[in-house]
Write a protein that holds these residues in place. Structure first.
Motif, PDB file in Angstrom:
ATOM      1  N   THR A 170       8.636   2.116   4.830  1.00  0.00           N
ATOM      2  CA  THR A 170       9.197   0.872   4.287  1.00  0.00           C
ATOM      3  C   THR A 170       8.537   0.594   2.945  1.00  0.00           C
ATOM      4  OG1 THR A 170       7.549  -0.439   5.436  1.00  0.00           O
ATOM      5  CG2 THR A 170       9.625  -0.095   6.565  1.00  0.00           C
ATOM      6  N   HIS A 171       9.354   0.186   1.969  1.00  0.00           N
ATOM      7  CA  HIS A 171       8.848   0.000   0.607  1.00  0.00           C
ATOM      8  C   HIS A 171       9.275  -1.332   0.018  1.00  0.00           C
ATOM      9  CE1 HIS A 171       7.025   3.919  -0.318  1.00  0.00           C
ATOM     10  NE2 HIS A 171       7.837   4.367   0.630  1.00  0.00           N
ATOM     11  N   LEU A 172       8.528  -1.744  -1.024  1.00  0.00           N
ATOM     12  CA  LEU A 172       8.849  -2.949  -1.785  1.00  0.00           C
ATOM     13  C   LEU A 172      10.131  -2.703  -2.576  1.00  0.00           C
ATOM     14  CD1 LEU A 172       5.269  -3.375  -3.299  1.00  0.00           C
ATOM     15  CD2 LEU A 172       6.206  -4.665  -1.366  1.00  0.00           C
ATOM     16  N   ASN A 185       0.815  -1.213   0.000  1.00  0.00           N
ATOM     17  CA  ASN A 185       0.000   0.000   0.000  1.00  0.00           C
ATOM     18  C   ASN A 185       0.849   1.263   0.000  1.00  0.00           C
ATOM     19  OD1 ASN A 185      -2.500  -1.194  -0.175  1.00  0.00           O
ATOM     20  ND2 ASN A 185      -2.706  -1.447   2.040  1.00  0.00           N
ATOM     21  N   HIS A 186       1.982   1.221   0.689  1.00  0.00           N
ATOM     22  CA  HIS A 186       2.804   2.428   0.732  1.00  0.00           C
ATOM     23  C   HIS A 186       3.443   2.719  -0.632  1.00  0.00           C
ATOM     24  CE1 HIS A 186       5.272   5.260   3.489  1.00  0.00           C
ATOM     25  NE2 HIS A 186       5.042   5.797   2.306  1.00  0.00           N
ATOM     26  N   THR A 187       4.041   1.689  -1.234  1.00  0.00           N
ATOM     27  CA  THR A 187       4.644   1.901  -2.557  1.00  0.00           C
ATOM     28  C   THR A 187       3.566   2.321  -3.562  1.00  0.00           C
ATOM     29  OG1 THR A 187       6.362   0.294  -2.037  1.00  0.00           O
ATOM     30  CG2 THR A 187       6.050   0.822  -4.368  1.00  0.00           C
ATOM     31  N   THR A 215       0.945   4.010  -2.911  1.00  0.00           N
ATOM     32  CA  THR A 215       0.585   5.404  -2.637  1.00  0.00           C
ATOM     33  C   THR A 215       1.506   6.361  -3.407  1.00  0.00           C
ATOM     34  OG1 THR A 215      -0.105   4.760  -0.425  1.00  0.00           O
ATOM     35  CG2 THR A 215       0.195   7.087  -0.803  1.00  0.00           C
ATOM     36  N   HIS A 216       2.808   6.016  -3.449  1.00  0.00           N
ATOM     37  CA  HIS A 216       3.735   6.870  -4.194  1.00  0.00           C
ATOM     38  C   HIS A 216       3.399   6.872  -5.688  1.00  0.00           C
ATOM     39  CE1 HIS A 216       7.248   7.394  -1.148  1.00  0.00           C
ATOM     40  NE2 HIS A 216       6.112   7.190  -0.506  1.00  0.00           N
ATOM     41  N   ILE A 217       3.084   5.694  -6.233  1.00  0.00           N
ATOM     42  CA  ILE A 217       2.745   5.637  -7.669  1.00  0.00           C
ATOM     43  C   ILE A 217       1.438   6.396  -7.909  1.00  0.00           C
ATOM     44  CG2 ILE A 217       2.429   4.147  -9.685  1.00  0.00           C
ATOM     45  CD1 ILE A 217       3.730   1.875  -8.111  1.00  0.00           C
ATOM     46  N   LYS A 250       9.559  10.307  -7.171  1.00  0.00           N
ATOM     47  CA  LYS A 250      10.725  10.559  -6.325  1.00  0.00           C
ATOM     48  C   LYS A 250      10.227  11.376  -5.145  1.00  0.00           C
ATOM     49  CE  LYS A 250      14.851  11.247  -8.599  1.00  0.00           C
ATOM     50  NZ  LYS A 250      16.062  10.588  -8.133  1.00  0.00           N
ATOM     51  N   GLU A 251      10.228  10.771  -3.962  1.00  0.00           N
ATOM     52  CA  GLU A 251       9.692  11.478  -2.786  1.00  0.00           C
ATOM     53  C   GLU A 251      10.608  11.333  -1.591  1.00  0.00           C
ATOM     54  OE1 GLU A 251       5.687  10.723  -1.466  1.00  0.00           O
ATOM     55  OE2 GLU A 251       5.045  10.111  -3.470  1.00  0.00           O
ATOM     56  N   PHE A 252      10.577  12.357  -0.724  1.00  0.00           N
ATOM     57  CA  PHE A 252      11.194  12.224   0.596  1.00  0.00           C
ATOM     58  C   PHE A 252      10.297  11.260   1.360  1.00  0.00           C
ATOM     59  CE2 PHE A 252      13.452  16.554   1.359  1.00  0.00           C
ATOM     60  CZ  PHE A 252      13.875  16.587   0.050  1.00  0.00           C
ATOM     61  N   CYS A 253      10.828  10.189   1.903  1.00  0.00           N
ATOM     62  CA  CYS A 253       9.962   9.270   2.636  1.00  0.00           C
ATOM     63  C   CYS A 253      10.773   8.356   3.538  1.00  0.00           C
ATOM     64  CB  CYS A 253       9.143   8.423   1.650  1.00  0.00           C
ATOM     65  SG  CYS A 253       8.066   7.245   2.481  1.00  0.00           S
ATOM     66  N   GLY A 254      10.325   8.201   4.767  1.00  0.00           N
ATOM     67  CA  GLY A 254      11.009   7.330   5.718  1.00  0.00           C
ATOM     68  C   GLY A 254      10.342   5.974   5.840  1.00  0.00           C
TER      69      GLY A 254
END
Ligand SMILES: [Zn+2]
Ligand SMILES: [Zn+2]
Length: 885
Positions: free
Chosen positions: A678-680, A572-574, A576-578, A672-676
């Motif tokens: 956890t991602h795939l 879900n987090h990855t 969200t970026h897409i 490309k985002e600032f993000c702390g």
């Protein structure tokens, strides 16, 4: 009488600037005000003091400067009831402060404070008094010998008023603490004061505290022993509004220049020369408006929980004041430009956000006005039948808590009802109890506290937790602290709800919209089931329950994150970026993230956009994301210096504070985002992306909800089952559904028409009878009748038939179907001349069916959903006409 010394008139903006410039000249770094929403600390509702953003430095983690100064935006809700009553309480205010982190201490802090007040602001020395903590010989010596203040103007105060935190010596909490020294402005002898020894400890209003200097020099140990801190800190706070009042020769903060434009707008838009507000209400409005504008500006959207609830409550409270004054339109939002005008010099960002803020406020007030319109009559109707105070208390609670009517609105309604003073008193007591119970429940379920430091953070030596969760979901670690409640303990046992701090962990702590991890921490002797992970600064706190055995500080433990759940969260987090990239591609670059939530079940993304998304746009966005999934693009994570990151064009959101280095997450060539978080490693792991909802959460802010992976698949399967179910009902294969439904709809319409025609034919026959049975007054027929199962269209046709039978008439027809109630009125021209008008009559009838209506003198109609009230309304019309003619 209070006497003021005439000081040179300085504006709020000038005074704020003078303060910051002064401390800059003394080597302080001027730091921008932190957001009202503390970004690094989810345990705190709002920023309430200047030192809050310096918690790291305060705990000894110095990066860069050791002296700082700020004018900090603050929001406090604990004194809400006092606002407007006193001269100086506010929800929103600015706090001037200078801070030392192991740099200078008492002598400079006192010397500079004195220099600023007397040399920069030219406040005459004789108007200033000071207090010191009773045991603080050092501060007393500095005031008397260095500053040479008259001994009679120095008072010694005790643990409650001159120790921070108040009474900490006696009662705790453990951790950093220290004495204070306050500076007071003397407004001159107060005739009403009977205290022969009137001094800053007297509450007659003669003295006003303007500056509090806190000398943090001790670390309180268990039992109350004060140990000297190796690195001593200075934390000072001076309320800007208070200081400005002193400088502008005012006693009340609301009489200063910063409130003037806002109060003028209150007069212009609310009072308008005809609605009169009490002075206190005007001040409440001026105060709350600043809190609302700055709260929304810093990203708080009015809602029913947490920070959003505070915003909503403030808006509703002033909407209520305005409605009670007699206005009926939404007005609060019209005051926004005045706040922007008053505050734009130090906070120019308000100008960009003003329109959004207006829209958000408008939505809240409009929906509250609607709630009031609906619920006020409902409350009155229900209260009428109530006999017992307990039941009334219940009712008040329901309308207050569930429907959101304000207490003052309810009080006003109750005044007009049959209850005695004692009954009302008892009912309000019941209400208070219900509220209390509810607040306790919500407090228990909320992790937020009002404290700047929770008990835990006051423990100075907690080492930072090393986060391993980017690489792994399992590790070994050592227990460094255990807490039960907020109390530090050495050992925890089966059944206890505990907080665990480790030297290192794979558990991700809630931040950046991603929820905290769950899993387990176990040793040879015991196991803790972890239900949530939070962090304060860089200390990770694992919240859980001891499932079996015991665990002790220093135990070696095995840390295991629930891997399936973590993977679902990462999908879900990855995604969200897409999604963000897709939105900017499909809708435009104006799309800005307003908030996000990522958990194992779904993702939620709020963003700025002014219209509802079309079906095509939603499809395009979904396609964009799923194309990215299919191409299995790599997800790279790198730690860059802040300059490198900015140059790379990475998206950074909110006014977030970043350290010297930031983590940048890139996907393919589109994100490309600032993000702390956890991602795939590859977008392919997302599997499937499905949008499940699109809605507005405020004016100009939309919300998308979506699912990924197996959860998306489950969702699609559910939709498929629904189709199969419908197909079964209609007894056709799924691929013939559309055709079948189209056909059925057509057939239904045709049947309805036939039924209508048949019914009209039947009525046609009875028109003669209705006309004959009607009352006749001279030449005029008063025809009234109510039909069952008839809609407005047919009703008109019936009226046309009736009209043809007579020359002079008043026809009032009512009808109702399963869904609608209608009334239709026709009046002949001669009757109009006699003063009977269809539109006037309908205005009287419409409220009887709780409906709305309108029309011309010849013809008018009204509609509503109250089918059972039509008959009575038509009967009433008949009686009215008989009387009039
Ligand atoms: Zn006094
Ligand atoms: Zn992210």
């Amino acid at each position: 009488m209070f006497v003021w010394v005439n000081l040179a008139m300085m504006t709020t903006n000038q005074i704020r600037k003078k303060f910051l410039d002064f401390f800059a000249s003394k080597g302080h770094s001027v730091i921008e005000s932190d957001s009202l929403v503390p970004k690094e600390d989810s345990t705190v509702l709002f920023t309430t003091a200047g030192m809050q953003q310096f918690k790291r430095q305060f705990l000894g983690r110095i990066d860069g400067y050791t002296k700082a100064t700020t004018s900090q935006k603050c929001l406090r809700t604990d004194d809400l009831e006092e606002v407007g009553k006193t001269d100086f309480h506010h929800t929103f205010f600015e706090m001037l402060g200078n801070f030392s982190f192991g740099d200078y201490f008492k002598r400079d802090a006192i010397g500079w404070a004195w220099e600023f007040l007397t040399k920069e602001l030219h406040i005459p020395m004789e108007k200033l008094w000071v207090s010191v903590y009773k045991d603080d010989k050092e501060a007393k010596e500095i005031w008397l010998n260095d500053i040479k203040i008259e001994a009679c103007k120095l008072v010694e105060l005790g643990d409650y008023s001159n120790f921070w935190p108040a009474d900490a010596k006696e009662k705790g909490p453990n951790g950093p603490c220290g004495p204070c020294s306050e500076i007071f402005y003397d407004y001159g002898e107060n005739e009403k004061c009977s205290n022969s020894n009137c001094n800053p400890d007297c509450d007659c209003g003669r003295f006003c505290e303007i500056w509090n200097l806190v000398f943090t020099q001790f670390n309180r140990q268990e039992g109350g022993a004060l140990e000297s801190l190796p690195s001593k800190n200075i934390d000072t706070g001076m309320g800007l509004e208070r200081l400005v009042a002193v400088m502008q020769g005012k006693k009340n903060n609301f009489n200063t220049d910063v409130f003037a434009p806002i109060l003028a707008a209150v007069e212009e838009y609310i009072e308008q020369g005809k609605y009169i507000l009490e002075l206190r209400d005007k001040r409440i409005i001026a105060d709350h408006m600043r809190a609302i504008v700055f709260g929304i500006n810093d990203g708080v959207i009015p809602s029913n929980e947490g920070r959003g609830y505070v915003m909503k409550k403030l808006i509703i409270d002033i909407t209520d004041i305005i409605l009670q004054a007699g206005l009926t339109q939404s007005t609060v939002h019209k005051l926004v430009p005045a706040v922007v005008e008053a505050m734009k010099e130090p906070y120019p960002e308000l100008m960009d956000k003003a329109n959004d803020i207006v829209g958000i406020i408008c939505k809240v007030e409009e929906s509250y006005i609607k709630v009031r319109q609906e619920r006020v009559p409902e409350f009155e109707a229900q209260a009428k039948d109530i006999q017992s105070s307990e039941k009334l208390g219940d009712l008040i609670f329901t309308f207050r808590d569930t429907y959101g009517l304000t207490v003052s609105t309810i009080q006003k309604m109750l005044k007009g009802l049959h209850f005695s003073t004692e009954e009302l008193e008892k009912a309000w007591q019941c209400f208070d109890q219900l509220m209390k119970r509810q607040q306790e429940q919500s407090r228990a379920s909320s992790k937020m506290t009002g404290d700047v430091f929770t008990g835990m953070a006051l423990d100075l030596d907690i080492p930072k937790t090393k986060f391993l969760g980017y690489e792994c979901v399992k590790n070994t670690a050592k227990v460094s602290r255990l807490f039960v409640g907020n109390q530090k303990v050495e050992e925890v046992q089966q059944g206890q709800t505990v907080q665990v701090i480790l030297d290192q962990t794979s558990f991700y702590a809630e931040s950046g919209g991603q929820v905290g991890d769950t899993g387990s921490i176990s040793s040879r002797q015991g196991k803790i089931c972890i239900q949530d992970t939070q962090k304060i600064d860089a200390v990770f706190i694992h919240h859980g329950i001891v499932e079996k055995g015991i665990l002790k500080v220093n135990d070696e433990v095995e840390v295991i994150v629930d891997e399936d759940k973590r993977l679902a969260i990462m999908r879900n987090h990855t995604a969200t970026h897409i999604l963000q990239a897709a939105l900017r591609k499909v809708l435009g670059a104006h799309v800005k993230q307003q908030g996000s939530l990522v958990d194992q079940d779904r993702l939620r993304f709020d963003f700025t956009h002014h219209k509802a998304l079309t079906k095509e746009q939603i499809r395009d966005i979904e396609d964009f994301v799923n194309d990215a999934v299919l191409s299995c693009d790599g997800v790279t994570k790198e730690v860059l210096s802040i300059e490198e990151a900015r140059e790379s064009g990475a998206l950074a959101f909110f006014a977030e504070k970043y350290g010297d280095t930031v983590r940048v997450v890139s996907i393919g060539d589109y994100s490309k985002e600032f993000c702390g978080g956890t991602h795939l490693d590859s977008t392919g792991q997302i599997g499937l992306f499905k949008i499940i909802g699109e809605s507005a959460i405020a004016q100009g802010i939309r919300r998308l909800e979506a699912k990924t992976g197996t959860r998306a698949l489950v969702y699609v399967k559910e939709q498929e089952q629904k189709l199969e179910h419908i197909a079964k009902i209609l007894k056709v294969p799924v691929n013939e559904l559309v055709e079948r439904v189209n056909m059925q709809t057509k057939r239904t319409k045709q049947l309805e028409k036939e039924v209508e025609n048949l019914r009209f034919a039947a009525i046609k026959n009875s028109v003669e009878t209705i006309s004959e049975q009607a009352e006749t007054l001279g030449e005029t027929k008063i025809i009234t009748h109510t039909f069952k199962d008839l809609d407005m269209g047919t009703l008109r046709k019936v009226a046309d038939l009736l009209k043809k039978k007579v020359n002079s008439f008043v026809i009032v027809l009512g009808a109702f179907t399963q869904e609608n109630a209608s009334i239709f009125v026709v009046v002949s021209d001669d009757m109009i001349k006699k003063g009977i008008k269809a539109n006037v009559l309908i205005d009287e009838l419409a409220p009887m069916i709780n409906g709305s209506g309108g029309g011309r003198p010849q013809m008018a109609q009204a509609g509503s959903k109250e089918m059972d009230k039509v008959g009575a309304a038509v009967q009433k019309a008949k009686n009215l006409m008989m009387e009039k003619i």
